[in-house]
Design a protein around this motif. Structure first.
Motif, short mmCIF file in Angstrom:
data_model
loop_
_atom_site.label_atom_id
_atom_site.label_comp_id
_atom_site.label_asym_id
_atom_site.label_seq_id
_atom_site.Cartn_x
_atom_site.Cartn_y
_atom_site.Cartn_z
N THR A 2 0.85 -1.19 0.00
CA THR A 2 0.00 0.00 0.00
C THR A 2 0.88 1.24 0.00
O THR A 2 1.81 1.35 0.81
CB THR A 2 -0.90 0.03 1.24
OG1 THR A 2 -1.71 -1.15 1.26
CG2 THR A 2 -1.79 1.26 1.24
N THR A 3 0.61 2.15 -0.90
CA THR A 3 1.34 3.42 -0.92
C THR A 3 0.51 4.46 -0.17
O THR A 3 -0.67 4.66 -0.44
CB THR A 3 1.58 3.89 -2.36
OG1 THR A 3 2.34 2.89 -3.05
CG2 THR A 3 2.36 5.19 -2.38
N THR A 4 1.16 5.11 0.78
CA THR A 4 0.45 6.07 1.63
C THR A 4 1.43 7.14 2.08
O THR A 4 2.46 7.36 1.42
CB THR A 4 -0.20 5.34 2.83
OG1 THR A 4 -1.02 6.25 3.55
CG2 THR A 4 0.83 4.71 3.75
N HIS A 5 1.12 7.81 3.18
CA HIS A 5 1.97 8.89 3.68
C HIS A 5 2.23 8.71 5.17
O HIS A 5 1.42 8.13 5.89
CB HIS A 5 1.33 10.25 3.39
CG HIS A 5 1.27 10.57 1.93
ND1 HIS A 5 2.28 11.22 1.27
CD2 HIS A 5 0.32 10.28 1.00
CE1 HIS A 5 1.96 11.34 -0.01
NE2 HIS A 5 0.78 10.78 -0.20
N CYS A 6 3.34 9.25 5.60
CA CYS A 6 3.84 9.08 6.96
C CYS A 6 2.86 9.66 7.99
O CYS A 6 2.17 10.65 7.71
CB CYS A 6 5.19 9.78 7.07
SG CYS A 6 5.99 9.67 8.68
N GLN A 12 4.74 15.04 5.13
CA GLN A 12 3.89 13.95 4.66
C GLN A 12 4.61 13.13 3.60
O GLN A 12 4.14 12.93 2.47
CB GLN A 12 2.55 14.48 4.15
CG GLN A 12 1.59 14.86 5.26
CD GLN A 12 1.23 13.68 6.14
OE1 GLN A 12 0.46 12.81 5.76
NE2 GLN A 12 1.82 13.62 7.34
N CYS A 13 5.78 12.63 3.98
CA CYS A 13 6.60 11.82 3.08
C CYS A 13 5.82 10.60 2.60
O CYS A 13 5.08 9.98 3.37
CB CYS A 13 7.87 11.37 3.79
SG CYS A 13 8.94 12.72 4.32
N ARG A 463 -4.24 9.64 2.35
CA ARG A 463 -3.64 8.62 3.21
C ARG A 463 -4.51 7.37 3.08
O ARG A 463 -5.71 7.41 3.35
CB ARG A 463 -3.60 9.11 4.66
CG ARG A 463 -2.87 8.17 5.58
CD ARG A 463 -2.86 8.70 7.00
NE ARG A 463 -1.83 9.71 7.20
CZ ARG A 463 -1.66 10.37 8.34
NH1 ARG A 463 -2.46 10.15 9.36
NH2 ARG A 463 -0.69 11.25 8.46
N THR A 464 -3.91 6.27 2.67
CA THR A 464 -4.65 5.08 2.26
C THR A 464 -4.63 4.00 3.34
O THR A 464 -3.59 3.73 3.94
CB THR A 464 -4.05 4.50 0.97
OG1 THR A 464 -4.00 5.54 -0.02
CG2 THR A 464 -4.88 3.35 0.43
#
Length: 693
Positions: A2-6, A12-13, A463-464
């Motif tokens: 899953t691609t998301t953010h920190c 929000q890398c 954000r996933t």
């Protein structure tokens, strides 16, 4: 995968979450403009938050204040909360109930929390922890430019500049991937400490100016004086695109570099050198001024940021490609969290709650009469300080925040929380504040739900969800919906699907300064760079102010700001100044990062940076436990001898709790505009304390 953010800071890398051999998720960096395929230590270990051993999975309730928290079921917990809230409202009115939010909540949750407070509770008493972070820069940007978007340009632009001035910011420790954008420009760093960022500037031929804590406003006045006298003021820009320069100059005219040196301790020669370096780059339209918490967290924080904006305007930086002014937002959704209604004076779309047109628009979206909406409430510390008083709230609902560690004057905050009739905390662990609650509701974490965040550039991100939350855990949206039903709201008013909430947020924000009406799940999933405003059927806005500023006449405003000394001064009993900040290994109050083994091992306890001579006068050596005492309280920390420290200043990180909390010391004086507390200057004394077991 899953691609998301920190889950952490406002960069929000981007990251990939992948299952490891043991089935647990692991974080890996992903390509994205802000982090360029890098992560800091916190980002690399972020997936460990999902499996912390003290994760809450069942609601907790206590029979009375003398009893411990015990597990219960959701219906019992929510029924109890609703019954108590209804009873308190009947006895003392709607403002007897308060809500405290967070700059870490998604846009959907921030929006819903504000809506819940105004409709389900009918209370004006809502604010959030972002008041302690970006509020001064937000206020200063609004009065200078007509709106506040932390960076009105993409972060990638900064890396193309010749010179970047960083005032009160230490991204080398707090946002390490950002340093990839700062490797090419020459840096001018304004910080009382020789921070990692200041050291990077010096190593690469830049400048570090180390003013006495609380005098950075005066330093900005001195730099403005030097810029004009040395011929770097952009007269065409000042006359063509701004108002008010002469009024601002009346204050700066008295701050020639030698006088500035007397107040700040920064040598006049270095002030002039910094002005020349910045001025030459501005002539090439290749300079940025960026501010951080060090400029903001003062009782004069708004004016301090205004002084830096005045300098940027005099140089002709804002509103031009290749140069500008920006605020380095701190919390993960520090930008979006201050736009959509969880602030005391705000409605969605960055609208003012006392604006009749704004009230009419939002009330129409919510399906209520405008008269049903309450007016402005108290700001964060004023709200905390009013809890349990004769005219203050008797109950508080807390989402995503830990004010017992983050707020100033900890002893006062603890007393006020303890005086409540009802404290409800929604969290995934038992934070220091949640441990005081009467009811604790276990909620989902960042990778267990979807939603949007708005990063430091004003870019809206998805954000996933990567995994389902543990059995027994609900999302914040579900909690708010369930409570709203019990409080008599119609079932359709508080949806629990994030995409449904996003669509409603878009309608509520339409026409506002931060317009999200064109943000859709499809556009987010496509990877389109959606910098707000994103109006329906229009392109996003990565660069603001290129044609005009957001004031009605299109011009920016200089704001006259005089020199103002710190609220608190030193004396024989409290001869040193304590200032606070963040470290690389921890985030905010540490409620998350202190539970990650690698991060805890790196920074297991509070420390105090002290010059060796200052430590020697107090009878302290490296590694000793020190007792640091202010006029409000005391804390304890391990001594770190720091030869580059100022002799008159000690530094403490604020990520630790209890008797190691830096905010045991800090001053609750508030900025008259932003209502930011005075975090950065506390008069203290330093003494030896026996080591604890």
């Amino acid at each position: 995968m899953t691609t998301t953010h920190c889950p952490y800071c406002a960069l929000q890398c981007a990251m990939h979450l992948e299952p490891g051999p043991d089935g647990r998720l692991a974080a890996r960096p992903a390509a994205f403009p802000t982090n360029r395929g890098g992560l800091c230590r916190k980002g690399w270990t972020s997936a460990e938050l999902l499996t912390v051993p003290d994760r809450l999975t069942r609601p907790l309730i206590r029979k009375d204040r003398a009893s411990p928290l015990e597990e219960t079921d959701w219906d019992t917990a929510l029924d109890h909360v609703a019954e108590r809230l209804l009873a308190l409202r009947a006895e003392s009115g709607p403002d007897s109930v308060a809500v405290f939010g967070s700059g870490s909540l998604t846009n959907e949750k921030s929006y819903t929390l504000g809506k819940f407070a105004r409709l389900a509770l009918a209370t004006s008493q809502i604010d959030y922890n972002g008041r302690f972070c970006m509020s001064s820069a937000a206020a200063a940007s609004t009065r200078a430019f007509g709106l506040d978007r932390g960076m009105p340009f993409p972060l990638t632009d900064v890396g193309q500049a010749e010179v970047v001035l960083l005032a009160g910011a230490n991204p080398a420790e707090t946002m390490p991937p950002m340093m990839g954008h700062l490797s090419a420009p020459t840096l001018i760093v304004i910080d009382p400490r020789r921070s990692a960022t200041a050291q990077a500037a010096l190593t690469d031929g830049g400048i570090h100016l180390a003013p006495r804590p609380g005098t950075d406003l005066s330093l900005a006045l001195g730099l403005l004086h030097a810029v004009r006298v040395q011929g770097w003021c952009d007269e065409d820009f000042v006359h063509g695109r701004t108002h008010g320069f002469e009024a601002a100059w009346e204050h700066a005219a008295a701050w020639w570099p030698e006088r500035t040196e007397q107040v700040t301790g920064v040598p006049a020669t270095r002030i002039r050198a910094a002005a020349d370096l910045l001025g030459q780059a501005s002539r090439n339209r290749s300079a940025y001024i960026l501010t951080g918490r060090g400029t903001e967290q003062h009782a004069k924080g708004t004016d301090t940021v205004s002084a830096w904006i005045n300098l940027a305007l005099a140089l002709g930086l804002p509103g031009r490609q290749g140069s500008g002014y920006g605020c380095i937002t701190g919390q993960g959704n520090g930008q979006g969290g201050r736009e959509h209604g969880q602030k005391a004076d705000q409605l969605p779309g960055y609208r003012k709650i006392d604006d009749p047109a704004a009230r009419t628009h939002v009330a129409r979206v919510w399906g209520v009469d405008p008269s049903a909406l309450p007016g402005p409430g108290r700001s964060a510390f004023e709200l905390l300080d009013a809890l349990g008083t004769d005219h203050g709230p008797r109950a508080m609902l807390l989402f995503g925040s830990n004010p017992l560690v983050s707020a100033p004057h900890t002893d006062r905050v603890r007393d006020r929380l303890a005086s409540l009739d009802l404290l409800v905390a929604a969290d995934f662990v038992l934070s220091e504040t949640a441990a005081m609650a009467d009811v604790v509701l276990p909620v989902a974490q960042w990778a267990e739900e979807s939603g949007t965040m708005t990063n430091l550039e004003g870019r809206i991100l998805r954000r996933t969800r990567a995994i389902a939350p543990p059995e027994g855990v609900r999302t914040d949206l579900e909690v708010l919906s369930d409570l709203a039903l019990r409080l008599g709201q119609p079932p359709q008013r508080f949806p629990t699907d994030p995409d449904t909430v996003l669509a409603e947020l878009g309608r509520a924000s339409a026409g506002g300064l931060s317009d999200y009406s064109g943000v859709t799940p499809e556009r987010l999933s496509s990877g389109e760079a959606l910098h707000w405003p994103v109006r329906a059927q229009e392109e996003p806005t990565p660069h603001l102010f290129l044609d005009s500023f957001a004031h009605p006449d299109g011009r920016a405003r200089f704001v006259p700001v005089p020199h103002q000394p710190p609220v608190e001064t030193t004396d024989d009993d409290y001869p040193l100044v304590a200032t606070t900040g963040r470290t690389m290994g921890h985030y905010q109050t540490g409620a998350q990062t202190r539970r990650v083994p690698e991060l805890h091992r790196a920074e297991p306890e509070a420390y105090v940076e002290v010059h060796p001579d200052t430590a020697a006068r107090a009878g302290l050596a490296s590694g000793d436990w020190a007792r640091i005492t202010s006029r409000r309280g005391h804390t304890r920390a391990r001594v770190r001898l720091t030869p580059t420290a100022r002799l008159d200043t000690v530094f403490l990180p604020f990520h630790f709790a209890g008797d190691q909390s830096a905010n045991n010391l800090t001053h609750p004086a508030l900025d008259p505009t932003s209502r930011m507390p005075e975090f950065k200057v506390s008069a203290v004394r330093l003494e030896r304390e026996p080591a604890h077991p």
